[in-house]
Design a protein around this motif. Structure first.
Motif, mmCIF file in Angstrom:
data_model
loop_
_atom_site.group_PDB
_atom_site.id
_atom_site.type_symbol
_atom_site.label_atom_id
_atom_site.label_comp_id
_atom_site.label_asym_id
_atom_site.label_seq_id
_atom_site.Cartn_x
_atom_site.Cartn_y
_atom_site.Cartn_z
ATOM 1 N N LYS A 181 31.921 35.715 24.647
ATOM 2 C CA LYS A 181 32.487 35.838 23.778
ATOM 3 C C LYS A 181 33.184 35.259 23.265
ATOM 4 N N ARG A 182 34.388 35.617 23.981
ATOM 5 C CA ARG A 182 35.986 35.278 23.828
ATOM 6 C C ARG A 182 36.435 34.589 25.319
ATOM 7 N N MET A 183 38.519 34.089 25.337
ATOM 8 C CA MET A 183 38.708 33.470 25.949
ATOM 9 C C MET A 183 38.780 34.746 27.562
ATOM 10 N N PRO A 184 38.413 34.370 28.735
ATOM 11 C CA PRO A 184 38.183 34.674 29.926
ATOM 12 C C PRO A 184 39.283 35.520 30.164
ATOM 13 N N SER A 185 40.777 34.922 29.793
ATOM 14 C CA SER A 185 41.862 36.208 30.431
ATOM 15 C C SER A 185 41.495 37.190 29.282
ATOM 16 N N GLU A 186 41.329 37.329 28.040
ATOM 17 C CA GLU A 186 41.179 38.757 27.077
ATOM 18 C C GLU A 186 39.844 39.454 27.421
ATOM 19 N N TYR A 187 39.406 39.467 28.316
ATOM 20 C CA TYR A 187 38.288 40.330 29.025
ATOM 21 C C TYR A 187 39.327 40.805 30.104
ATOM 22 N N ILE A 188 40.173 40.047 30.819
ATOM 23 C CA ILE A 188 41.098 40.865 31.931
ATOM 24 C C ILE A 188 42.398 41.592 31.045
ATOM 25 N N ARG A 189 42.326 40.988 30.180
ATOM 26 C CA ARG A 189 43.875 42.110 29.447
ATOM 27 C C ARG A 189 42.441 43.510 28.592
ATOM 28 N N ASP A 190 41.714 43.521 28.413
ATOM 29 C CA ASP A 190 41.008 44.430 28.052
ATOM 30 C C ASP A 190 40.690 45.521 29.046
ATOM 31 N N HIS A 191 39.809 45.069 30.173
ATOM 32 C CA HIS A 191 38.774 45.449 31.009
ATOM 33 C C HIS A 191 39.709 45.715 32.178
ATOM 34 N N CYS A 192 40.395 45.243 32.983
ATOM 35 C CA CYS A 192 41.215 44.977 34.028
ATOM 36 C C CYS A 192 42.194 45.795 34.341
ATOM 37 N N LEU A 195 32.994 49.496 30.305
ATOM 38 C CA LEU A 195 33.697 49.112 31.332
ATOM 39 C C LEU A 195 34.755 48.775 32.224
ATOM 40 N N LYS A 196 35.287 50.019 32.261
ATOM 41 C CA LYS A 196 36.708 48.822 33.108
ATOM 42 C C LYS A 196 36.806 48.688 35.261
ATOM 43 N N PHE A 197 37.366 47.660 35.392
ATOM 44 C CA PHE A 197 37.813 47.436 36.660
ATOM 45 C C PHE A 197 38.886 47.727 36.805
ATOM 46 N N VAL A 198 39.164 48.363 38.404
ATOM 47 C CA VAL A 198 40.578 48.881 38.823
ATOM 48 C C VAL A 198 41.318 47.920 40.331
ATOM 49 N N HIS A 224 36.954 37.300 43.021
ATOM 50 C CA HIS A 224 35.989 38.364 42.369
ATOM 51 C C HIS A 224 36.245 38.685 40.973
ATOM 52 N N LEU A 225 37.547 38.282 40.415
ATOM 53 C CA LEU A 225 37.619 38.747 39.079
ATOM 54 C C LEU A 225 37.427 37.342 38.283
ATOM 55 N N ILE A 226 37.526 36.384 39.122
ATOM 56 C CA ILE A 226 36.676 35.143 37.875
ATOM 57 C C ILE A 226 35.055 35.667 38.062
ATOM 58 N N SER A 227 34.448 35.765 39.173
ATOM 59 C CA SER A 227 32.725 36.113 39.038
ATOM 60 C C SER A 227 32.736 37.133 38.070
ATOM 61 N N LEU A 228 33.619 38.807 37.622
ATOM 62 C CA LEU A 228 33.028 39.409 37.017
ATOM 63 C C LEU A 228 33.444 38.517 35.335
ATOM 64 N N ILE A 229 34.468 38.026 35.084
ATOM 65 C CA ILE A 229 34.818 37.810 34.128
ATOM 66 C C ILE A 229 33.171 36.660 33.751
ATOM 67 N N CYS A 230 33.142 35.637 34.744
ATOM 68 C CA CYS A 230 31.711 34.606 33.989
ATOM 69 C C CYS A 230 30.865 34.562 34.281
ATOM 70 N N ASP A 231 30.105 35.815 35.720
ATOM 71 C CA ASP A 231 28.900 36.418 35.431
ATOM 72 C C ASP A 231 28.852 37.706 34.341
ATOM 73 N N VAL A 276 34.780 51.625 37.731
ATOM 74 C CA VAL A 276 35.321 50.949 39.218
ATOM 75 C C VAL A 276 36.610 50.311 39.405
ATOM 76 N N ALA A 277 36.471 51.177 40.884
ATOM 77 C CA ALA A 277 37.620 50.122 41.678
ATOM 78 C C ALA A 277 37.637 49.583 42.720
ATOM 79 N N ILE A 278 38.162 48.765 43.310
ATOM 80 C CA ILE A 278 37.542 47.948 44.383
ATOM 81 C C ILE A 278 38.937 48.000 45.701
ATOM 82 N N HIS A 279 39.093 48.079 46.914
ATOM 83 C CA HIS A 279 39.713 47.966 47.595
ATOM 84 C C HIS A 279 39.803 46.951 48.433
ATOM 85 N N PRO A 280 41.025 46.837 48.860
ATOM 86 C CA PRO A 280 40.770 45.900 50.672
ATOM 87 C C PRO A 280 41.108 46.118 51.380
ATOM 88 N N GLY A 281 41.204 45.719 52.461
ATOM 89 C CA GLY A 281 41.522 45.812 53.791
ATOM 90 C C GLY A 281 39.896 45.331 54.809
#
Lengths: 353, 353
Positions: free
Chosen positions: A273-284, A239-242, A223-230, A185-190
């Motif tokens: 179950k892991r540090m938030p930054s680990e989810y970022i590295r693995d999923h985003c 899931l991968k997030f772009v 959005h990134l903080i929300s995706l991780i914490c929720d 899933v990708a998001i794009h600004p604008g």
């Protein structure tokens, strides 16, 4: 450009409609009559870019707006820059901002059918993104199910301008559908500040396009903080997030601040179950354009080191937008294996090309 | 703590009222009766910190909330940590979020009178910040004029949770008054999402305190972009702006992105005469707490280099808040001259102590 030695996948190329009328054949009533008589009517954000959003030199000789002709786009971008595949991201992210969720969903469906027929058929150099309006997440999930088996569709895309933070529960049906089909899933600004979206900053509406555009990264952080914490990545572990076009140099700050706060407040998000930054590295994953440009390029390379850039960056041109760039100078300073990943391998694996 | 060798100024110490009744003697009607019967009634942001906002071990033996007793605060914080001077920042930043601008202004005035009498008189170890509500900027400017000549008041403070971006024109009377008196203006987070403020992120309301607190930096980025682009530092060339408790590791990103966009869009902000990042370096200061903490401290030191940390950072403890920290470990790695500036010299010059 010093990229003759490697293949390139460009993950953010904005194909355009020739006109709103392109979608009329694909729309049901009452939307067919509305668009035929009045155009798309996408809400505007009210900011003006004096340079123009599209580069003037990208207009196809065949007429129509920039990036509306697949053949000219191939000649103008793909061939000279050795781009083997362009992930089409379109220019209708605003469907999420429309007040009527049925209309937003109908426009997205019509657009996906149009892209499949006019851009993807017999053109292996293009891959499509299933456009969805997140306003009604159940309709969005249904659209993903409808289009996922099309061989040219390799991901899902939506605008980052939304009514709510994208980690929150109402959006989970979108991620469930994407994960079911193995699509990122990708998001794009604008579209920030347009239609039904929130104000573009935590203190309201910036004065000008300059401030509005500079502030877009803030929405990505939120959005990134929300995706991780929720817990999106615990609930949908494949899931991968772009994060397209949101910048990258803010990532060290966000990872460190979120990890630090998590250590104190983890009792409030027990599903992690892991540090938030680990989810970022693995999923985003994060696209390169617009890349931040310090006077001293070593400073950006230091940021690259902090975020494991070679494994989370994807090359993007953002063609034909006003600030599209070719970050070849900075990427040239990386070792060849890292460049190969950012220009090609990461995207090939992500989009299963 | 390895700071025995240097003097310290702490620029963010949250003195507290003992109770709302402390302000009653300083309030005019109808606010006097309101507070006497119903308390302050500051709007809440709706997020819960399970740890508690104040550290439990900071309660004075004399009773009352943490940091409500000047003598105990001196013993508990200033003496052991060799703090020569604490800049008091209080706990009423929420006055800006109140719906009625007259009530917000009246509370701020009463609070300033209370602090002057109960904290500043005969206590040279404390200096005060003139609290203003930015809801009615003309009333705020009048309050600055009223309090500026008090010898213990060394700056102006307001919440970063606001109805609009702080660079916009309606707020300029505040900066004009501050500049007239040679006082720096500080903002402090914590009221984002309360009362009349905007949603705390560009996509609305985070789910929990963890996400809310992590996102606070976004509001700082938005205000900083606005202050630069709306020309506040060209209009008030002597003004200094203090960004308390907003983090610092996002600064390279913001400086680079804003400078890059400015190069393309400078025609829209013709009053700017220098690169945006130059205004930040010359006019803005940032407090250390909460400092971001990467696993590898060298990464934060690399960020320090990118932002000329020794000239823009101010030491702060944020006592007695839950996440107050003593960033001695990271600062210990700086050369002594840089540490001396961050712990003492920068604040001494800024606040004219």
């Amino acid at each position: 450009m010093d990229r003759n030695d490697m293949k390139v996948i460009d993950v953010d190329v904005h194909n355009s409609l020739k006109s709103a009328h392109d979608l009329v054949p694909y729309l049901p009533e009452p939307w067919k009559s509305r668009v035929a008589s009045s155009g798309l009517g996408l809400p505007g954000h009210g900011y003006h870019n004096p340079i123009g959003v599209n580069r003037q030199d990208c207009r196809p000789p065949s007429g129509g707006p920039a990036a509306s002709d697949p053949n000219f786009l191939t000649e103008d971008l793909l061939v000279p820059f050795h781009i083997e595949c362009a992930i089409l991201t379109g220019d209708l992210m605003g469907v999420s901002t429309i007040h009527d969720p049925d209309y937003g969903a109908a426009l997205a469906s019509a657009y996906n059918d149009y892209v499949a027929e006019h851009w993807l058929a017999n053109r292996p150099q293009f891959r499509g993104s299933i456009l969805v309006s997140a306003h009604d997440p159940l309709l969005a999930a249904r659209e993903i199910d409808r289009m996922a088996e099309h061989p040219g569709m390799v991901g899902v895309i939506m605008g980052s301008g939304q009514r709510a933070l994208l980690g929150q529960r109402q959006f989970h049906p979108i991620y469930e559908a994407a994960a079911r089909h193995g699509l990122p899933v990708a998001i794009h600004p604008g579209t920030e500040g347009a239609g039904g979206t929130m104000a573009p900053t935590p203190s309201g509406y910036p004065t000008r396009y300059l401030e509005w555009h500079t502030s877009l990264s803030q929405n990505y952080m939120a959005h990134l903080i929300s995706l991780i914490c929720d817990g999106v990545f615990e609930k949908f572990p494949t899931l991968k997030f772009v994060m397209l076009e949101g910048g990258i140099a803010w990532l060290p700050h966000l990872m460190w601040r979120l990890d630090k706060n998590y250590k104190g407040l983890r009792s409030t998000v027990p599903w992690l179950k892991r540090m938030p930054s680990e989810y970022i590295r693995d999923h985003c994953l994060f696209s390169t354009q617009p890349i931040e440009e310090p006077d001293d390029p070593k400073q950006l390379l230091a940021i690259f080191d902090m975020i494991d850039a070679e494994n989370i960056l994807l090359f993007s041109s953002d063609y034909p937008h006003w600030d599209n760039d070719m970050p070849t100078e900075i990427l040239k300073k990386l070792r060849p294996e890292a460049r190969q990943k950012i220009y090609y391998d990461n995207a090939k694996q992500l989009y299963n090309l």
